[in-house]
Design a protein around this motif. Structure first.
Motif, short mmCIF file in Angstrom:
data_model
loop_
_atom_site.label_atom_id
_atom_site.label_comp_id
_atom_site.label_asym_id
_atom_site.label_seq_id
_atom_site.Cartn_x
_atom_site.Cartn_y
_atom_site.Cartn_z
N SER A 69 0.84 -1.19 0.00
CA SER A 69 0.00 0.00 0.00
C SER A 69 0.87 1.24 0.00
N VAL A 70 0.23 2.37 -0.06
CA VAL A 70 0.96 3.64 -0.12
C VAL A 70 1.73 3.89 1.16
N SER A 71 1.29 3.23 2.25
CA SER A 71 2.02 3.40 3.51
C SER A 71 3.30 2.61 3.54
N LEU A 72 3.50 1.76 2.53
CA LEU A 72 4.70 0.91 2.45
C LEU A 72 4.84 0.00 3.67
N SER A 73 3.71 -0.33 4.28
CA SER A 73 3.77 -1.26 5.43
C SER A 73 4.14 -2.64 4.94
N PRO A 74 5.11 -3.29 5.57
CA PRO A 74 5.56 -4.61 5.09
C PRO A 74 4.51 -5.69 5.40
N VAL A 75 4.65 -6.77 4.65
CA VAL A 75 3.77 -7.92 4.88
C VAL A 75 4.16 -8.59 6.21
N ILE A 76 3.16 -8.94 6.97
CA ILE A 76 3.43 -9.58 8.27
C ILE A 76 4.09 -10.93 8.02
N LEU A 77 5.01 -11.29 8.93
CA LEU A 77 5.70 -12.57 8.83
C LEU A 77 4.69 -13.72 8.88
N GLY A 78 4.85 -14.65 7.94
CA GLY A 78 3.92 -15.76 7.85
C GLY A 78 2.86 -15.56 6.80
N PHE A 79 2.74 -14.40 6.25
CA PHE A 79 1.84 -14.08 5.16
C PHE A 79 2.67 -13.83 3.91
N PRO A 80 2.11 -14.07 2.74
CA PRO A 80 0.80 -14.65 2.43
C PRO A 80 0.71 -16.11 2.87
#
Length: 859
Positions: A69-80
């Motif tokens: 997203s525009v916030s550049l929040s990283p994907v949580i560990l374990g996802f996808p």
């Protein structure tokens, strides 16, 4: 939607993150919205991909990326991650390649099988970043078919051991089976073949293994290793190993090596003697003779064979002179040799054993002692005995079975007895045996003769024969009894072994012969086959058990006498004399009666009638008497003797005012069969007594009396232990009585307390001081209750004591007089008019009251 999820995520994280972080995130979000930036989403999804069946673990299925997203929040560990696969499976997982690049691979936890498993899987790929923004896309995975080689199942896949018995005819051995994973219906044929060809085996295209030759274990072929292949329509192959083991069987017959077939042995050889040694060999087990087992197939108990060595031994006595060997001394045996305990090869051989006769039996006779009785007038040349009919030799063959007799010898026998012809064993009379001859009488008319029987062949066995010849007088007189008949009497109460009488029979011939007596007929009873016994020597007749006159009054016996020559019988009549051994039996044996208290004297109580019988007494022999229970003799029987029927009468009226105290009478009635009218004249006649129990209840003035004019009997209706729920007065009466009883007990307790208190104040001290008032109480009662009880049980004095003082009772205010020396006291005034109580006995002296007062004990 994304905004809502973001708000929810932010609201959920409000309490967890600092406010500065929250502000930065909000600013970034707002900037993204206002600038038209993209939200978090999956790239290259949705998509459809294929994967081959039986793919190994970590096989790549699909690659995709995540656009942050525009916030550049990283994907949580374990996802996808893969969620909610349809159908459910654990065969796929997501691996991370970088922060935004990922791949879907196989896990290897489940085998992907096109033929048996699902062919399409819908995998939901779920991603979530650090601020809670999520996205879900579907990856469709299609399983593709791959041609797989055929497979052997079970133990056949690991290799199989097959066993074939040697010398089995060529033919079917085993059916090999495999399956093609692609052919679920098993309709596509598979091709089978031997990878390593063999001249002894072949395999058909459908997997049947055949043997082409007869397999022989002894030829050196113990086993064969075969490699079997299978091929499907796509030329894919699989193989497995078969080991064919040849099972050795016993196919060779053992051969006997003993050349001898006939054996001769003498009779009576010891048990265990070896007769023959049979040997054999087995071509299958050359060098292992212990594997052969020997046996005898014919039925013969004379011989046995050692099953391991083949040695034939004697198992039973061989007697050539007895049994079947006497008729046939030749024994044929069939020896069987077998190379296995059961189911093996065997061979048979006939051998013959001849049992030879020896002279092992002396000439003997069935009887070696003879007793001959000759009448005194026997004629000369009379044949006394032919020993040849009694004597024999058990040996079976001549000359072992030949014998002869020697000349008779013995004191006085040479001129009276001889053998004719000589050696024949025929003993004849040649002299005089007249019983009346004095010389014969001197010798006792008994002669002993000895003759020897001797074998005709060595070792000349001998046996002595003893002949006793006795001269007997002629039987000139018969055996007769002293009386033509006998009659004996015996009382029925006599015990067993009682002598009844004696019979005697004699014979006038001389010398006298002993006579034997026996009962040949009669004497039976219902319980015993015979109640009499006769002494066989003396003729004394005795009782075996007691006789019963009432059952059988007369026994008629037939007694037989015999002296060995004559026999005679006589009739014996035994009269069983009746005695009084039966008790009278009366009915009823127990009876209950209720009578009014004012019943008239002489009345037959309730028409009660007693009827008695006795097996050994007449109806006029009974006598009635009342034993215990007839208090004041109110009851009597009429008649009291001379009849088997009597009635109970009231003999005297009841007087409960002064004489009677008992209302329930239990009468024990004795019925005796000794009435003088019974006809017995002997004073020592036996007497038997029976008993009857009568219960008579006297009813005082019954509430309801039912009177009938005929007969004049008063009936009282009694109701006992009858209660109904409607009878309210019963519990009311019981409750009222209980209250009254409690009140009475309370009154008695108050009176008892007063009496104890008065008694306590009357006791004196050791110094005999008068009673002084102290605090409203008298100090004389300073002792406890236990002391008062001990002081009360002392000697008392009479009321006529001299009273020298007066005092006022502080409780009642009454005046009493007292004796200053003894401590005795009495009330003055109206209390002195008490009734005269009887003087207490020695056990009750010392009870406080008007009659006496306690004596001061000084305690």
């Amino acid at each position: 939607m994304w905004t809502r999820r973001l708000d929810e995520d932010l609201s959920g994280r409000t309490h967890r993150e600092p406010s500065s972080m929250q502000g930065a995130v909000i600013v970034l979000v707002l900037l993204g919205i206002t600038s038209g930036g993209a939200a978090l989403h999956l790239i290259h999804l949705p998509a459809t991909r294929s994967v081959a069946e039986d793919a190994p673990p970590a096989t790549l299925v699909h690659k995709f990326s995540v656009n942050l997203s525009v916030s550049l929040s990283p994907v949580i560990l374990g996802f996808p991650m893969v969620i909610n696969p349809r159908p459910f499976t654990e065969a796929f997982k997501v691996n991370s390649l970088s922060a935004t690049n990922f791949e879907v691979v196989t896990t290897g936890k489940e085998q992907l099988d096109f033929e048996t498993g699902p062919k399409i899987f819908d995998l939901q790929i779920y991603v979530k970043d650090d601020v809670g923004v999520t996205d879900v896309q579907v990856l469709t995975v299609q399983v593709t078919d791959v041609n797989e080689p055929p497979q052997f199942q079970g133990s056949l896949a690991q290799g199989l051991n097959l066993y074939v018995i040697e010398r089995t005819n060529p033919g079917f051995i085993y059916q090999v089976e495999a399956f093609d994973p692609e052919d679920t219906s098993q309709n596509i044929p598979l091709g089978y073949f031997l990878i390593s060809p063999s001249k002894n085996f072949r395999m058909s295209a459908n997997g049947t293994l055949f043997s082409t030759t007869e397999l022989d274990f002894e030829a050196g072929h113990k086993s064969f290793n075969l490699l079997v292949g299978v091929r499907d329509s796509g030329d894919l192959e699989a193989s497995t190993a078969l080991q064919v083991t040849i099972v050795n069987i016993n196919d060779e017959i053992p051969r006997f090596t003993s050349p001898r077939r006939v054996y001769s042995i003498p009779e009576e050889v010891p048990l265990g003697t070896m007769v023959a040694n049979i040997t054999a060999v087995d071509p299958d087990d050359e060098g292992f003779p212990g594997h052969l087992l020997y046996s005898i197939s014919t039925t013969s108990s004379y011989f046995m064979v050692d099953q391991l060595t083949g040695t034939i031994q004697v198992a039973q006595r061989l007697d050539r002179d007895a049994g079947e060997l006497r008729q046939n001394p030749i024994i044929s045996l069939e020896v069987v040799v077998r190379d296995r305990p059961s189911g093996g090869q065997e061979n048979r051989m006939q051998i013959t054993i001849i049992v030879e006769d020896i002279n092992d039996n002396p000439a003997t006779c069935r009887k070696l002692t003879f007793s001959i009785m000759l009448p005194e007038r026997a004629a000369n040349e009379t044949l006394l005995l032919d020993l040849s009919k009694f004597c024999f030799d058990d040996d079976s063959e001549a000359p072992n079975n030949k014998f002869n007799f020697t000349t008779p010898s013995g004191v006085g026998s040479s001129r009276r007895f001889s053998q004719h012809p000589a050696g024949s064993g025929r003993i004849v009379l040649i002299g005089d045996l007249d019983y009346e001859n004095p010389s014969n009488l001197a010798a006792g008319n008994k002669y002993s003769v000895i003759i020897q029987v001797q074998d005709a062949a060595p070792p000349y066995y001998k046996n002595n024969i003893y002949i006793s010849i006795l001269t007997s007088p002629e039987n000139e007189f018969p055996l007769i009894f002293e009386r033509p008949s006998y009659v004996f009497d015996v009382p029925e109460r006599r015990p067993a072994r009682t002598q009844v009488g004696q019979v005697r029979a004699t014979d006038a011939d001389f010398p006298q012969s002993p006579v034997v007596y026996s009962i040949s007929k009669g004497g039976a009873s219902l319980q015993y086959p015979n109640i009499f016994w006769i002494n066989p020597k003396t003729g004394e007749l005795q009782l075996i058990t007691k006789a019963d006159h009432e059952t059988t009054p007369v026994y008629i016996l037939t007694v037989e006498a015999s002296n060995g020559e004559d026999r005679n019988s006589v009739t014996v009549t035994v009269n069983i004399i009746g005695e009084n051994d039966e008790k009278p039996i009366c009915t009823p044996n127990f009876y209950f009666m209720a009578i009014p208290v004012d019943l008239k004297v002489g009345t037959n109580i309730q028409n009660f009638k007693l009827t008695c019988t006795d097996l050994d007494s007449s109806p006029r022999s009974f006598r009635y008497s009342i034993g215990s229970g007839n208090i004041n003799n109110h009851f009597a029987f009429s008649p009291n003797a001379g009849s088997n029927i009597t009635r109970l009468l009231l003999a005297s009226r009841f007087d409960y005012s002064s004489l009677d105290t008992v209302w329930d009478y239990k009468l024990l009635v004795y019925v005796t069969d000794d009435n003088l009218l019974s006809g017995r004249t002997k004073a020592e006649a036996l007497v038997e007594t029976g008993t009857v129990t009568l219960s008579v209840k006297v009813v005082p003035h019954p509430a309801t009396i039912i009177t009938t004019p005929r007969p004049r009997i008063t009936y009282q209706i009694l109701r006992e232990n009858i209660y109904s729920s409607s009878a309210w007065y019963v519990p009311f009466t019981i409750t009222l009585g209980s209250i009254a009883l409690v009140g009475l007990l309370g009154s008695l307790m108050v009176l008892l307390a007063k009496a104890v208190y008065r008694h306590c104040t009357s006791t004196t001290r050791k110094d005999k001081k008068p009673l002084t008032k102290k605090g409203g109480m008298y100090s004389a009662c300073s002792h406890d209750m236990k002391s008062m009880k001990r002081e009360a049980m002392v000697e008392s004095i009479q009321m006529n004591s001299v009273f020298d003082g007066e005092a006022i009772d502080p409780v009642t205010g009454e005046i009493y007089e007292f004796n200053s020396k003894t401590g005795a006291r009495k009330w003055k005034g109206p209390l002195t008019q008490l009734p005269n109580w009887p003087e207490p006995n020695a056990q009750h002296r010392g009870i406080a009251g008007e009659a006496s007062v306690p004596k001061h004990t000084g305690k």
